[in-house]
Design a protein around this motif. Sequence first.
Motif, PDB file in Angstrom:
ATOM      1  N   GLY A 204       0.814  -1.216   0.000  1.00 49.12           N
ATOM      2  CA  GLY A 204       0.000   0.000   0.000  1.00 49.12           C
ATOM      3  C   GLY A 204       0.846   1.263   0.000  1.00 49.12           C
ATOM      4  N   ILE A 205       1.917   1.249   0.795  1.00 46.80           N
ATOM      5  CA  ILE A 205       2.811   2.409   0.866  1.00 46.80           C
ATOM      6  C   ILE A 205       3.487   2.645  -0.485  1.00 46.80           C
ATOM      7  CG2 ILE A 205       4.935   3.297   1.904  1.00 46.80           C
ATOM      8  CD1 ILE A 205       4.139   1.801   4.471  1.00 46.80           C
ATOM      9  N   ALA A 206       4.005   1.570  -1.085  1.00 44.82           N
ATOM     10  CA  ALA A 206       4.692   1.697  -2.377  1.00 44.82           C
ATOM     11  C   ALA A 206       3.738   2.164  -3.468  1.00 44.82           C
ATOM     12  CB  ALA A 206       5.332   0.364  -2.762  1.00 44.82           C
ATOM     13  N   SER A 207       2.525   1.628  -3.479  1.00 52.22           N
ATOM     14  CA  SER A 207       1.532   2.026  -4.484  1.00 52.22           C
ATOM     15  C   SER A 207       1.166   3.490  -4.329  1.00 52.22           C
ATOM     16  CB  SER A 207       0.275   1.158  -4.365  1.00 52.22           C
ATOM     17  OG  SER A 207       0.564  -0.199  -4.635  1.00 52.22           O
ATOM     18  N   ASP A 208       1.033   3.934  -3.081  1.00 51.64           N
ATOM     19  CA  ASP A 208       0.674   5.329  -2.820  1.00 51.64           C
ATOM     20  C   ASP A 208       1.781   6.278  -3.258  1.00 51.64           C
ATOM     21  OD1 ASP A 208      -1.073   7.357  -1.650  1.00 51.64           O
ATOM     22  OD2 ASP A 208       0.456   7.555  -0.090  1.00 51.64           O
ATOM     23  N   LEU A 209       3.032   5.937  -2.943  1.00 57.56           N
ATOM     24  CA  LEU A 209       4.158   6.784  -3.337  1.00 57.56           C
ATOM     25  C   LEU A 209       4.322   6.818  -4.855  1.00 57.56           C
ATOM     26  CD1 LEU A 209       6.791   5.755  -0.641  1.00 57.56           C
ATOM     27  CD2 LEU A 209       5.607   7.945  -0.816  1.00 57.56           C
ATOM     28  N   LYS A 210       4.116   5.679  -5.494  1.00 52.28           N
ATOM     29  CA  LYS A 210       4.213   5.630  -6.954  1.00 52.28           C
ATOM     30  C   LYS A 210       3.133   6.490  -7.591  1.00 52.28           C
ATOM     31  CE  LYS A 210       4.200   2.451 -10.886  1.00 52.28           C
ATOM     32  NZ  LYS A 210       4.054   1.037 -11.331  1.00 52.28           N
ATOM     33  N   SER A 211       1.934   6.433  -7.029  1.00 42.69           N
ATOM     34  CA  SER A 211       0.827   7.240  -7.557  1.00 42.69           C
ATOM     35  C   SER A 211       1.097   8.735  -7.394  1.00 42.69           C
ATOM     36  CB  SER A 211      -0.472   6.857  -6.834  1.00 42.69           C
ATOM     37  OG  SER A 211      -1.545   7.650  -7.268  1.00 42.69           O
ATOM     38  N   LYS A 212       1.647   9.119  -6.230  1.00 46.75           N
ATOM     39  CA  LYS A 212       1.951  10.529  -5.984  1.00 46.75           C
ATOM     40  C   LYS A 212       3.043  11.044  -6.924  1.00 46.75           C
ATOM     41  CE  LYS A 212       0.595  10.620  -1.099  1.00 46.75           C
ATOM     42  NZ  LYS A 212       1.058  10.763   0.305  1.00 46.75           N
ATOM     43  N   GLY A 213       3.968  10.151  -7.313  1.00 44.61           N
ATOM     44  CA  GLY A 213       5.061  10.569  -8.188  1.00 44.61           C
ATOM     45  C   GLY A 213       4.739  10.469  -9.670  1.00 44.61           C
TER      46      GLY A 213
ATOM     47  N   VAL B 224       5.632  -5.631 -10.540  1.00 48.17           N
ATOM     48  CA  VAL B 224       4.799  -5.360 -11.716  1.00 48.17           C
ATOM     49  C   VAL B 224       5.695  -4.988 -12.894  1.00 48.17           C
ATOM     50  CG1 VAL B 224       2.813  -4.639 -10.344  1.00 48.17           C
ATOM     51  CG2 VAL B 224       4.501  -2.934 -11.049  1.00 48.17           C
ATOM     52  N   GLU B 225       5.089  -4.935 -14.076  1.00 49.83           N
ATOM     53  CA  GLU B 225       5.760  -4.555 -15.313  1.00 49.83           C
ATOM     54  C   GLU B 225       7.020  -5.399 -15.551  1.00 49.83           C
ATOM     55  OE1 GLU B 225       6.028  -0.388 -16.094  1.00 49.83           O
ATOM     56  OE2 GLU B 225       4.057   0.030 -15.239  1.00 49.83           O
ATOM     57  N   ASP B 226       8.196  -4.793 -15.510  1.00 49.60           N
ATOM     58  CA  ASP B 226       9.424  -5.542 -15.820  1.00 49.60           C
ATOM     59  C   ASP B 226       9.843  -6.505 -14.718  1.00 49.60           C
ATOM     60  OD1 ASP B 226       9.656  -4.245 -18.224  1.00 49.60           O
ATOM     61  OD2 ASP B 226      10.983  -2.684 -17.463  1.00 49.60           O
ATOM     62  N   TYR B 227       9.154  -6.474 -13.571  1.00 49.45           N
ATOM     63  CA  TYR B 227       9.609  -7.265 -12.428  1.00 49.45           C
ATOM     64  C   TYR B 227       8.567  -8.270 -11.953  1.00 49.45           C
ATOM     65  CZ  TYR B 227      13.129  -3.692 -12.614  1.00 49.45           C
ATOM     66  OH  TYR B 227      14.124  -2.859 -13.065  1.00 49.45           O
ATOM     67  N   THR B 228       7.706  -8.710 -12.857  1.00 46.27           N
ATOM     68  CA  THR B 228       6.841  -9.837 -12.538  1.00 46.27           C
ATOM     69  C   THR B 228       7.712 -11.091 -12.462  1.00 46.27           C
ATOM     70  OG1 THR B 228       6.428 -10.291 -14.876  1.00 46.27           O
ATOM     71  CG2 THR B 228       4.912  -8.770 -13.768  1.00 46.27           C
ATOM     72  N   PRO B 229       7.236 -12.158 -11.808  1.00 48.97           N
ATOM     73  CA  PRO B 229       8.053 -13.389 -11.741  1.00 48.97           C
ATOM     74  C   PRO B 229       8.537 -13.854 -13.113  1.00 48.97           C
ATOM     75  CG  PRO B 229       6.208 -13.546 -10.228  1.00 48.97           C
ATOM     76  CD  PRO B 229       6.016 -12.264 -10.991  1.00 48.97           C
ATOM     77  N   ARG B 230       7.696 -13.728 -14.132  1.00 46.72           N
ATOM     78  CA  ARG B 230       8.092 -14.163 -15.474  1.00 46.72           C
ATOM     79  C   ARG B 230       9.218 -13.289 -16.021  1.00 46.72           C
ATOM     80  NH1 ARG B 230       6.691 -12.959 -20.848  1.00 46.72           N
ATOM     81  NH2 ARG B 230       6.833 -14.759 -22.237  1.00 46.72           N
ATOM     82  N   ASN B 231       9.087 -11.976 -15.844  1.00 49.14           N
ATOM     83  CA  ASN B 231      10.119 -11.069 -16.359  1.00 49.14           C
ATOM     84  C   ASN B 231      11.417 -11.177 -15.572  1.00 49.14           C
ATOM     85  OD1 ASN B 231       8.675 -10.011 -18.508  1.00 49.14           O
ATOM     86  ND2 ASN B 231       7.691  -8.454 -17.264  1.00 49.14           N
TER      87      ASN B 231
END
Length: 324
Positions: free
Chosen positions: A180-189, A258-265
């Motif tokens: 939640g903290i990481a998602s919030d900071l990413k959204s603010k930035g 997420v994105e480039d850092y999903t388990p598959r990526n």
Amino acid sequence: MILADKIILHRKKMNLTQEELASELNVSRQSVSKWEGAQSIPEMDKILLLSDLFNVSIDYLLRDELEDESIIKENEYTETRKLTVEEANDFLTRNARASKNISLGVMLCIISPILLIFLQSQEAIDYLHVSENVSVVIGISFIIIMVAIAVGLFLTTSFDMEKYEFLEKEPIDLQYGVSGIASDLKSKGSKRYVNYMVSSIMLLVLSALPIIISGVLLDEMFILSLALPSTLLLVAIGVGMIVNVQTIKSGYDKLLQVEDYTPRNKKKSKQEETVGGVYWLAVTGIYLLLSFTGNSWGTSWIIFPVAGVLYGIISVLLTLFVDE
């Protein structure tokens, strides 16, 4: 079961009121009320106290999927790395520092030939009265100094981020609240990210102007001598801005997987490490070989953007070999 429900459950098991629990933890009753209402999350020192008071593990309290404390075994082995709130904050702090160092290092590499290009162009107009040998010595010395500083920044950043290399390669399990903290900071930035990307792309487009203007003013040799250095400077600033915000964004992506850092990526990235190391070493060798042997510092820099495009194609092809 979320943390709020677990606090309520174990408080009632111990026949404690909110006020009594607050007294045990040395906080206000309002704080306990907010925890149980899922309006806030206890700080880590309070989580530790709750763990001791309720006689349950910290994992049980923080992981929503664990609803029975009896299944939690002390020191139980797991292949998934866990990331605490403190570690997440430390990582984001280091990542912000890395974004500045890496972007500066990239900019220094791009502008490193500027002085050599400028000095050699002065020979045609004899504006500075500098001999060819002197201009070459000064120019190449400047390149070596800039690249040395850049390498120092890259190495410093690499050592600083070494502790969290596993975020790029291994699946992770986030402690309660980290996501939640990481998602919030990413959204603010996100607004800053968009502004930087738009500005950097504009700079890269405008970087062609000095060359275009100098092409019109062919009789102004001094202006002509400034054209390519000015273009490289604009390119350096534009690329530096992109690297800066992309590094910060990738930090949040690593935490959220997420994105480039999903388990598959992450599996794909292991393949790219080997290919990329050999590829960029070869590109750099070709760049230096052509630049020194052909004295083409003014044009050989184009190798890197072309190599970047080609590497993008190689990266896409690598995905074909990664199992779903």
